[in-house]
Design a protein around this motif. Structure first.
Motif, PDB file in Angstrom:
ATOM      1  N   HIS A  31       0.827  -1.193   0.000  1.00 27.74           N
ATOM      2  CA  HIS A  31       0.000   0.000   0.000  1.00 27.74           C
ATOM      3  C   HIS A  31       0.872   1.257   0.000  1.00 27.74           C
ATOM      4  O   HIS A  31       0.581   2.235  -0.692  1.00 27.74           O
ATOM      5  CB  HIS A  31      -0.920  -0.022   1.221  1.00 27.74           C
ATOM      6  N   GLU A  47       2.197   1.794  -3.408  1.00 21.81           N
ATOM      7  CA  GLU A  47       1.151   2.329  -4.278  1.00 21.81           C
ATOM      8  C   GLU A  47       0.973   3.826  -4.067  1.00 21.81           C
ATOM      9  O   GLU A  47       0.856   4.600  -5.006  1.00 21.81           O
ATOM     10  CB  GLU A  47      -0.175   1.624  -3.980  1.00 21.81           C
ATOM     11  N   ARG A  48       0.937   4.217  -2.775  1.00 18.21           N
ATOM     12  CA  ARG A  48       0.730   5.632  -2.482  1.00 18.21           C
ATOM     13  C   ARG A  48       1.939   6.453  -2.911  1.00 18.21           C
ATOM     14  O   ARG A  48       1.789   7.577  -3.391  1.00 18.21           O
ATOM     15  CB  ARG A  48       0.471   5.838  -0.989  1.00 18.21           C
ATOM     16  N   LEU A  68       1.765   6.946  -6.553  1.00 20.21           N
ATOM     17  CA  LEU A  68       0.719   7.915  -6.863  1.00 20.21           C
ATOM     18  C   LEU A  68       1.214   9.335  -6.611  1.00 20.21           C
ATOM     19  O   LEU A  68       0.993  10.245  -7.421  1.00 20.21           O
ATOM     20  CB  LEU A  68      -0.472   7.622  -5.953  1.00 20.21           C
ATOM     21  N   LYS A 123       3.678  10.191  -9.223  1.00 15.82           N
ATOM     22  CA  LYS A 123       3.000  10.368 -10.506  1.00 15.82           C
ATOM     23  C   LYS A 123       2.335  11.738 -10.557  1.00 15.82           C
ATOM     24  O   LYS A 123       2.419  12.443 -11.559  1.00 15.82           O
ATOM     25  CB  LYS A 123       1.961   9.261 -10.688  1.00 15.82           C
ATOM     26  N   ILE A 127       0.637  16.533 -12.907  1.00 16.85           N
ATOM     27  CA  ILE A 127      -0.110  17.762 -12.609  1.00 16.85           C
ATOM     28  C   ILE A 127       0.789  18.830 -12.012  1.00 16.85           C
ATOM     29  O   ILE A 127       0.791  19.983 -12.452  1.00 16.85           O
ATOM     30  CB  ILE A 127      -1.252  17.442 -11.625  1.00 16.85           C
ATOM     31  N   ALA A 160       3.169  20.237 -14.556  1.00 17.59           N
ATOM     32  CA  ALA A 160       2.524  21.150 -15.500  1.00 17.59           C
ATOM     33  C   ALA A 160       2.183  22.477 -14.837  1.00 17.59           C
ATOM     34  O   ALA A 160       2.427  23.551 -15.406  1.00 17.59           O
ATOM     35  CB  ALA A 160       1.263  20.493 -16.063  1.00 17.59           C
ATOM     36  N   ILE A 161       1.653  22.398 -13.614  1.00 16.49           N
ATOM     37  CA  ILE A 161       1.300  23.644 -12.925  1.00 16.49           C
ATOM     38  C   ILE A 161       2.556  24.465 -12.662  1.00 16.49           C
ATOM     39  O   ILE A 161       2.552  25.686 -12.824  1.00 16.49           O
ATOM     40  CB  ILE A 161       0.554  23.330 -11.608  1.00 16.49           C
ATOM     41  N   SER A 168     -10.192  16.700  -6.246  1.00 13.29           N
ATOM     42  CA  SER A 168     -10.568  15.287  -6.249  1.00 13.29           C
ATOM     43  C   SER A 168     -11.638  15.022  -5.196  1.00 13.29           C
ATOM     44  O   SER A 168     -12.563  14.245  -5.425  1.00 13.29           O
ATOM     45  CB  SER A 168      -9.358  14.416  -5.953  1.00 13.29           C
ATOM     46  N   ALA A 209       2.532  22.130 -21.446  1.00 11.78           N
ATOM     47  CA  ALA A 209       2.017  21.966 -20.082  1.00 11.78           C
ATOM     48  C   ALA A 209       0.561  22.405 -20.009  1.00 11.78           C
ATOM     49  O   ALA A 209      -0.272  21.744 -19.381  1.00 11.78           O
ATOM     50  CB  ALA A 209       2.869  22.768 -19.103  1.00 11.78           C
ATOM     51  N   LEU A 257      -2.652  20.128 -19.060  1.00  7.74           N
ATOM     52  CA  LEU A 257      -3.595  20.415 -17.980  1.00  7.74           C
ATOM     53  C   LEU A 257      -5.026  20.449 -18.497  1.00  7.74           C
ATOM     54  O   LEU A 257      -5.943  19.937 -17.868  1.00  7.74           O
ATOM     55  CB  LEU A 257      -3.263  21.755 -17.324  1.00  7.74           C
ATOM     56  N   ARG A 274      -6.262  16.988 -19.385  1.00  4.75           N
ATOM     57  CA  ARG A 274      -5.872  16.035 -18.349  1.00  4.75           C
ATOM     58  C   ARG A 274      -6.832  14.852 -18.289  1.00  4.75           C
ATOM     59  O   ARG A 274      -6.439  13.705 -18.271  1.00  4.75           O
ATOM     60  CB  ARG A 274      -5.890  16.760 -17.012  1.00  4.75           C
ATOM     61  N   SER A 293     -13.770  11.522 -12.926  1.00  5.07           N
ATOM     62  CA  SER A 293     -14.078  12.215 -11.667  1.00  5.07           C
ATOM     63  C   SER A 293     -13.081  12.034 -10.516  1.00  5.07           C
ATOM     64  O   SER A 293     -13.286  12.580  -9.465  1.00  5.07           O
ATOM     65  CB  SER A 293     -15.459  11.804 -11.158  1.00  5.07           C
ATOM     66  N   CYS A 294     -12.048  11.274 -10.688  1.00  9.96           N
ATOM     67  CA  CYS A 294     -11.214  11.034  -9.524  1.00  9.96           C
ATOM     68  C   CYS A 294      -9.749  11.045  -9.928  1.00  9.96           C
ATOM     69  O   CYS A 294      -9.300  10.205 -10.670  1.00  9.96           O
ATOM     70  CB  CYS A 294     -11.570   9.697  -8.892  1.00  9.96           C
ATOM     71  N   ALA A 295      -9.009  12.002  -9.403  1.00 10.81           N
ATOM     72  CA  ALA A 295      -7.604  12.098  -9.762  1.00 10.81           C
ATOM     73  C   ALA A 295      -6.767  11.197  -8.889  1.00 10.81           C
ATOM     74  O   ALA A 295      -5.597  11.010  -9.111  1.00 10.81           O
ATOM     75  CB  ALA A 295      -7.130  13.539  -9.606  1.00 10.81           C
TER      76      ALA A 295
END
Lengths: 728, 48, 84
Positions: A548, A551-552, A555, A558, A563, A566-567, A686, B17, B21, B24, B33-35
């Motif tokens: 676990h 996995e986390r 994540l 990743k 994200i 990119a941000i 999320s 980028a 985004l 995405r 619906s879930c990232a």
């Protein structure tokens, strides 16, 4: 444990003993063995009896397992291969005590088994997983499954625990009595998995032979309802019978019918019978349950033997301390303190190492590339942004290790027990604490876990307050602010851990406070009744915990690589362009001139009363994507501002930051207020998405954003102004 | 690499980028619906 | 079994360490139903392990936690200490 798979025996299919309608209905299916279509198996059983462990062993998947009821709250579909290499579909279902569902997770199981889910095929065969330490209760649910008239395979799980408790079960006798394959084993040790796969590979599986007569006063009603359900409501004959029996088990028809309302005819029949029984004083639902239990009791009497009476087990002795009204709390507090302390002490070495690697990478880029925008993009955007957040990986791993320990030992349910009293003060019960405790790791699984809560309003209250529990994404923000607040290593880790504990406490107190408020205003309902099974303790299963954690971690990385990357890049652009007409302008002037600088100035009036300037404001906006983005945003903004020759950690750049009048920006007060802001503010897309899905409307997620971020602003405003007035 | 080339390359990366985004959801495939692909998430694609 | 008069009380008042027999379920029907389905219905033997506001009971070898409201709605007759 001996494998009890019966060899295929064409004469022993038990069809002769079945009521004619079941035998008839099953004929077409049995005439054409499942050679064309992939057979679909459903894995069912009581909560925490080891379904998912078995499912993982069969399919090779890695669905989350834990030692508390309610780990699985949604169906999971996997594929396994038969002995002959044919694919088989397996649906792992949430644990349930009965087909008359009382909570949303049980409703998932009911709907799949009754073939009501459009997205899931109705299972052809059912694997019933039984907790061998609790045969009677496990068999009650199996008894209901038998009504479905599907071939069943029974798995007697946790045989080792049963033996230790002095219970001996004659699996062969049970098999003979039920007429279906019974496999004894221990899923955690992989015992019985091969035998189960063999049984599943059989082209023909017998139908249950267990005879049970519906009690005489109820039998005519069952027949009438069954006819109406199959004619009026279009249910298949077998489902109709099972549903008729369920309708006569539960007072609340909604629990049985779910979202598919009954026809007027069926409702009429049901009401007529209920009135008749009420007039006669017949306790119809109790009769039905009692009759099932009587039949099960006789069965269990014949197949089990107690080798010794059960004294207090090890679990009982441990419980004497862990749920003690004084010691229990002490242990709980110690576990929490230990968690925060290890986040600061154990994580320091890997964190410093990653920090130095990130810095070295930045220096390397600077020394190899010539000056220019691309180089700045790499150093100030990518490395400062992504590197700034990756540094916190060790802490996140430690947090998940602790949460994993709690989940796999059986402590979760004890925490719920302990918390029942404080939770009852706010109008919820202890079961609501399991999702809240899970939200310390991440609010998303926490919100999913509320499906085990029976009452819809209580569930909604729990969903609304769950994101107030400090999740792992807040950890980097807290850590960065604490590092800025308390520079150097001179201060003991205890102080830092103490501040962190305070933030977690603040979030938890906020969750309780708002739950109290919502239960009294928006979502009034009577105090809920709690019934929760406490599983026996288990030694922690480090393999599962480690899996676990990996996995986390994956994540987290990743996320950082997609994200957040990119941000960071976009933010670098926004802080660099448009360029100041004077190329020699200082970085401070340049960043104020940029898009981000101009936008920040627009929002600054809104956050200035909290002691935040526009640079923090930018971080607040970008971290709407996810809270940890705040850290990378600070990395980019202060990285850009620090100019060329600086690869010092962000915290040093932040500590040097000043307001235009020269006053320091990150005073201790501002650092604390900023942490408090993140405790309360709803900064996670999320979570919003998952709340929308679980509540099936935009109303509640929007309300959640408003109340949480509103509270954050107000509390921060009060704290900052009070702090200023006191001279901080 | 001179400053102009660097500027062009940097801007191209920024554009990428932004596109990443914006699209995405689509890039992530069927997961809606879930990232957060946590184990408790039903939309999490099952892997073999 | 002793023939002495047996006191009847809600489960929350059963002293820790004592065993009782469930005689009646009161209160919310849906809840009673679930209690029965879990094998906690009339005639089940319950041993209270601990609990003041939240009770921990042993029923059929399983440990079940009940909050005060739930324990209040289960009426038990106290069995003599030796009747386990």
């Amino acid at each position: 444990m001996a494998a009890n798979v019966r060899p295929p025996d064409p004469g022993a299919d038990g069809r002769g003993d079945l009521p004619p309608h079941i035998a008839a209905a099953s004929l077409p299916r049995r005439a054409s063995p499942a050679s064309e279509r992939t057979p679909v198996y459903a894995m069912v059983g009581n909560p925490n009896c080891g379904k998912t462990t078995l499912f993982n062993a069969l399919t090779g998947l890695r669905q989350k397992v834990g030692n508390y009821p309610g780990v699985t709250v949604e169906k999971k579909i996997g594929e396994a291969y038969s002995q002959h290499g044919r694919p088989m579909k397996i649906i792992d279902l949430p644990g349930a005590y009965s087909l008359a569902a009382r909570s949303p997770d049980e409703a998932v199981t009911r709907d799949v088994l009754l073939g009501r889910r459009a997205d899931t095929p109705q299972p052809d065969r059912v694997i019933c997983v039984l907790d061998a330490t609790n045969l009677e209760r496990s068999l009650y649910f199996v008894h209901q499954i038998f009504d479905l008239g599907r071939p069943v395979i029974v798995v007697l799980n946790m045989m080792d625990l049963a033996q230790r408790a002095g219970i001996e079960i004659d699996a062969r006798e049970l098999e003979a009595r039920l007429g279906v394959p019974v496999i004894a084993g221990e899923a955690v040790h992989g015992r019985g998995v091969v035998e189960l796969r063999l049984a599943m590979s059989r082209a023909e599986l017998p139908l249950p032979r267990h005879r049970w007569d519906v009690p005489a006063p109820i039998a005519p009603a069952v027949a009438e309802l069954q006819a109406s359900l199959s004619e009026g409501d279009g249910r298949p004959p077998l489902v109709a019978r099972a549903e008729a029996l369920l309708l006569l088990t539960d007072f609340d028809t909604v629990r049985v019918a779910g979202s598919t309302p009954l026809s007027a005819r069926t409702t009429g029949i049901l009401d007529a019978w209920r009135q008749r029984w009420a007039g006669q004083g017949t306790d119809w639902s109790g009769t039905l349950i009692k009759s099932r239990y009587d039949s099960i009791h006789r069965l269990c009497h014949d197949v089990t033997r107690r080798t010794r009476t059960q004294g207090p087990s090890l679990s009982d002795r441990v419980d004497a301390i862990l749920i003690h009204s004084v010691w229990g709390w002490l242990v709980f507090a110690t576990i929490m303190a230990l968690l925060f302390f290890s986040i600061f002490t154990l994580a320091e070495y890997p964190m410093n190492w990653i920090d130095s690697q990130v810095a070295a990478l930045g220096d390397w880029v600077k020394s190899t590339m010539s000056a220019g925008d691309l180089r700045d993009l790499f150093t100030d955007g990518v490395i400062a942004g992504v590197g700034g957040i990756v540094v916190f990986l060790p802490q996140i791993l430690i947090l998940f290790f602790f949460v994993g320990l709690l989940e796999s030992t059986g402590y979760m349910a004890r925490a719920a027990f302990l918390m029942d009293r404080p939770m009852s003060r706010v109008g919820l019960h202890g079961k609501s604490f399991i999702p809240l405790l899970g939200s310390y790791a991440c609010a998303i699984p926490g919100i999913m876990a509320t499906r085990t809560i029976e009452d819809a309003k209580d569930r909604l209250v729990t969903i609304l307050v769950a994101p107030l529990m400090s999740c792992s994404a807040r950890l980097p923000v807290y850590l960065l602010m604490i590092a800025t607040l308390l520079p150097g290593d001179a201060l003991p880790a205890g102080t830092k851990a103490g501040i962190m504990l305070l933030m977690y406490f603040l979030g938890t107190a906020g969750a309780f406070g708002f739950a109290w408020l919502f239960k009294r205003t928006l979502l009034r309902s009577s105090p809920p009744l709690m019934i929760l099974e406490l599983p026996p303790y288990q030694p922690p299963r480090f393999k599962d915990i480690l899996r676990h954690m990996v996995e986390r971690a994956w994540l987290f990385l990743k996320n950082a690589g997609t994200i957040i990357l990119a941000i960071s890049i976009v933010l670098w652009f926004l802080t660099t362009y448009p360029k100041h007409p004077d190329p020699a302008a200082s970085p401070d002037v340049q960043i104020a001139h940029s898009f981000a600088g101009q936008a920040g100035k627009v929002i600054e009036p809104l956050i200035k009363p909290l002691g935040f300037d526009w640079r923090i404001g930018i971080g607040l906006i970008t971290s709407f994507a996810a809270r940890e983005v705040f850290v990378s945003s600070m990395g980019v903004i202060f990285g850009v501002q620090a100019g060329d020759d600086n690869t010092a950690p962000i915290r040093d750049a932040m500590r040097a930051a000043v307001w235009p009048d020269g006053a320091p920006l990150f005073t201790p007060l501002v650092c604390l207020v900023l942490m408090v802001y993140y405790v309360f503010a709803m900064q996670c897309m999320s979570t919003i998405a998952i709340v929308k899905r679980e509540t099936n409307s935009w109303r509640w997620p929007l309300f959640q954003i408003a109340y949480m971020t509103g509270t954050a602003w107000l509390v921060c405003f009060a704290a900052y102004q009070a702090g200023r007035a006191l001279g901080f | 690499m001179n400053a102009d080339m660097q500027q062009i390359a940097a801007l191209a990366i920024v554009a990428l980028a932004v596109l990443g985004l914006v699209f995405r959801r689509r890039l992530r495939g069927r997961r809606k619906s879930c990232a957060d692909g946590c184990a408790a998430c039903p939309t999490e694609k099952l892997r073999r | 079994m002793s023939s002495a008069p047996i006191p009847l009380s809600p489960l929350c008042q059963l002293p820790a360490g004592r065993t009782g027999r469930v005689t009646r379920l009161t209160g919310d029907e849906g809840f009673c139903q679930r209690i029965r389905e879990m094998g906690f219905g009339e005639a089940a033997l319950v041993t209270k392990i601990s609990g003041s506001s939240t009770s921990l009971c042993l029923v059929n070898g399983m440990r079940i936690a009940l909050n005060h409201g739930a324990a209040m709605s289960i009426l038990v007759e106290h069995l003599p200490a030796a009747a386990r």
